[in-house]
Design a protein around this motif. Structure first.
Motif, PDB file in Angstrom:
ATOM      1  N   SER A  96       0.497   4.079  -2.823  1.00 57.91           N
ATOM      2  CA  SER A  96       0.163   5.457  -2.457  1.00 57.91           C
ATOM      3  C   SER A  96       1.186   6.438  -3.028  1.00 57.91           C
ATOM      4  CB  SER A  96       0.085   5.600  -0.940  1.00 57.91           C
ATOM      5  OG  SER A  96      -0.941   4.775  -0.417  1.00 57.91           O
ATOM      6  N   ALA A 105       0.386   6.811  -6.642  1.00 56.69           N
ATOM      7  CA  ALA A 105      -0.826   7.617  -6.824  1.00 56.69           C
ATOM      8  C   ALA A 105      -0.530   9.099  -6.649  1.00 56.69           C
ATOM      9  CB  ALA A 105      -1.900   7.170  -5.839  1.00 56.69           C
ATOM     10  N   ALA A 106       0.299   9.449  -5.677  1.00 55.17           N
ATOM     11  CA  ALA A 106       0.659  10.853  -5.478  1.00 55.17           C
ATOM     12  C   ALA A 106       1.468  11.387  -6.648  1.00 55.17           C
ATOM     13  CB  ALA A 106       1.436  11.002  -4.171  1.00 55.17           C
ATOM     14  N   GLN A 134      -8.115   5.341  -5.410  1.00 58.11           N
ATOM     15  CA  GLN A 134      -7.400   6.110  -4.390  1.00 58.11           C
ATOM     16  C   GLN A 134      -7.349   7.599  -4.713  1.00 58.11           C
ATOM     17  OE1 GLN A 134      -2.898   5.945  -2.618  1.00 58.11           O
ATOM     18  NE2 GLN A 134      -4.009   4.023  -2.831  1.00 58.11           N
ATOM     19  N   GLU A 154       0.815  -1.207   0.000  1.00 56.60           N
ATOM     20  CA  GLU A 154       0.000   0.000   0.000  1.00 56.60           C
ATOM     21  C   GLU A 154       0.854   1.265   0.000  1.00 56.60           C
ATOM     22  OE1 GLU A 154      -3.039  -0.039  -0.543  1.00 56.60           O
ATOM     23  OE2 GLU A 154      -3.447  -2.170  -0.272  1.00 56.60           O
ATOM     24  N   GLU A 155       1.991   1.194   0.659  1.00 56.53           N
ATOM     25  CA  GLU A 155       2.841   2.375   0.702  1.00 56.53           C
ATOM     26  C   GLU A 155       3.379   2.726  -0.683  1.00 56.53           C
ATOM     27  OE1 GLU A 155       6.897   3.956   2.959  1.00 56.53           O
ATOM     28  OE2 GLU A 155       5.960   2.056   3.540  1.00 56.53           O
TER      29      GLU A 155
END
Length: 471
Positions: free
Chosen positions: A55, A58-59, A107, A51-52
């Motif tokens: 994320s 995604a950023a 997300q 998940e890290e």
């Protein structure tokens, strides 16, 4: 490999398996770089998404993922970024591209940025518009220079007849020439050459009826020839050339307040300006006729230019009636034709902008009406100071200006018959009352112009308040 195998620290959730090898037998002379033991590390397959890492991705891609409307668009984005199946599995822990794309799509919140503003296709050329307004008024210097050489009470009617006919003919010819420009420059030049010579002949012939012969007929012919030649240069966009041709007239008018030029120069300077204008128009037409002929195409019908000529006739009569009462107001109205043309372009540009931000037809109708009101108000505010400074009746001048500007707006969108009919009715009514000296007398002009302006504004809101004329 010998010795025990130790699993450190152990557990089903771990990603690393460490195998510690047994210490080898100690040699007699041990090298300084030798290690006491050796560890072999084996990385096991990832259990579930990281998940890290997802994320962080995604950023990094948020600005391009936000506008997506389906995870497939995100998948296409990842492919364009060179994301391979092995990287997706090892780095992000997802089984395939579409799984990672769905996770990123879920997300990142949806964002739909406004597109960059498109360039205005109707942005006006301010200098050109202002120059055209000045060129419409500069020929009045010829009447100022030659004023001592002719009598207003005997000769004015002749020049007015020639001017009204030339105005009406020029409006129709200008429309037809613009239609022919679509076919080719040579075809437009041929139309302008034939039409301008015929128009000058018709205007001179009709002016000769009240003239009864004499020198004033020659003056009417000179006026008609100038208007025909100037119309050629204006239609073909040669405003600066026309300004240069009017140089002798400008010089004579500039020195007139301080110096009496005498009869010879008073007559010679306008004649020189006329010859220069004719030579400039002839050169432009010669260059146009030398252009290659275009392929045969549909020729516009002559009747399609009729309403433009009728509107020119009506506008000339209305301006002439106003000029009988307030001559200086007519000069201000003539000069204002440049800003009026600028506002016509602004209306089209602002209407396109209103169409882009309108969500419903009713919303666009309200915005279109607001744009129309803004343009008309701006034009009338521009004319108000000259009307007050010249002690003219502001109502008559402003209502006439509003009617003419709205009529020109409708013509710019191809709606030629409504302004022609309404302005002809206004001109006929005002002309009959003035000619027969009927009540209400001078008050008839603002009345008929106000009625015509209101009807033309209603037509403009009805016809131009729909998206189709602007798309």
């Amino acid at each position: 490999m010998s010795g025990p195998i130790s699993l450190e620290p152990g557990g089903a959730e771990q990603e690393t398996l460490a195998l510690r090898l047994a210490r080898p037998p100690r040699p007699r002379r041990r090298p300084r770089w030798a290690l006491d033991d050796t560890t072999l590390t084996i990385r096991l397959p990832r259990q579930g998404p990281d998940e890290e890492a997802v994320s962080a991705l995604a950023a990094e891609l948020a600005d391009r993922i936000g506008p997506a409307v389906h995870p497939y668009e995100v998948a296409a984005l990842l492919e364009s970024e060179g994301m391979t199946a092995s990287v997706i599995k090892e780095r992000y822990g997802h089984p395939n591209l579409f799984s990672l794309a769905s996770a990123l799509y879920a997300q990142v919140p949806r964002t739909f940025p406004e597109p960059p503003p498109a360039p205005d296709p109707w942005r006006p050329d301010t200098v050109r518009c202002l120059l055209r307004g000045v060129l419409f008024a500069l020929p009045a210097l010829a009447y100022l220079l030659t004023a001592p050489l002719w009598r207003v009470d005997r000769h004015a009617a002749v020049l007015i007849v020639a001017g009204v006919v030339s105005w009406a003919w020029g409006q129709a010819l200008g429309h037809r020439a613009h239609l022919r420009l679509v076919t080719g420059r040579r075809e437009a030049a041929r139309t302008l050459l034939t039409g301008s010579l015929l128009g000058a002949a018709v205007a001179t012939g009709l002016a000769a009826l009240p003239a009864g012969g004499g020198r004033v007929t020659a003056v009417a012919a000179a006026q008609s020839l100038y208007l025909a030649a100037a119309g050629v240069l204006l239609v073909l966009g040669r405003e600066r050339l026309l300004l240069a041709a009017l140089g002798p007239l400008i010089a004579g008018g500039a020195v007139l307040p301080w110096w009496e030029p005498g009869p010879l120069l008073r007559a010679g300077l306008p004649l020189l300006a006329l010859l220069a204008t004719l030579a400039a128009a002839g050169g432009v037409l010669r260059a146009g006729l030398a252009a290659p002929a275009a392929a045969d195409g549909p020729r516009p019908r002559l009747l399609s230019s009729l309403p433009y000529g009728l509107f020119g006739l009506a506008a000339a009569v209305l301006v002439m009636l106003e000029g009988r009462r307030e001559p200086y107001a007519v000069i201000a109205l003539t000069v204002s034709m440049g800003p009026a043309e600028w506002l016509l372009y602004r209306y089209r540009g602002w209407s396109v902008a209103a169409l882009r931000v309108s969500a419903t037809p009713r919303g666009f109708l309200l915005r279109s009406a607001a744009v129309l009101g803004l343009c008309v108000s701006g034009y009338l505010l521009l004319l108000l100071p000259p009307a007050l400074l010249t002690a003219s009746d502001p109502a008559a001048l402003l209502l006439l200006a509003a009617a003419l500007w709205t009529a020109l707006l409708l013509q710019a969108f191809g709606a030629a018959w409504p302004p022609a009919v309404l302005c002809l009715a206004a001109a006929a009514g005002a002309g009959a009352v003035t000619w027969l000296d009927l009540p209400p007398g001078p008050a008839v002009l603002p009345s008929v112009c106000g009625a015509a302006a209101a009807c033309l504004a209603a037509c403009a809101i009805h016809l131009l308040g729909r998206p189709s004329p602007h798309s």
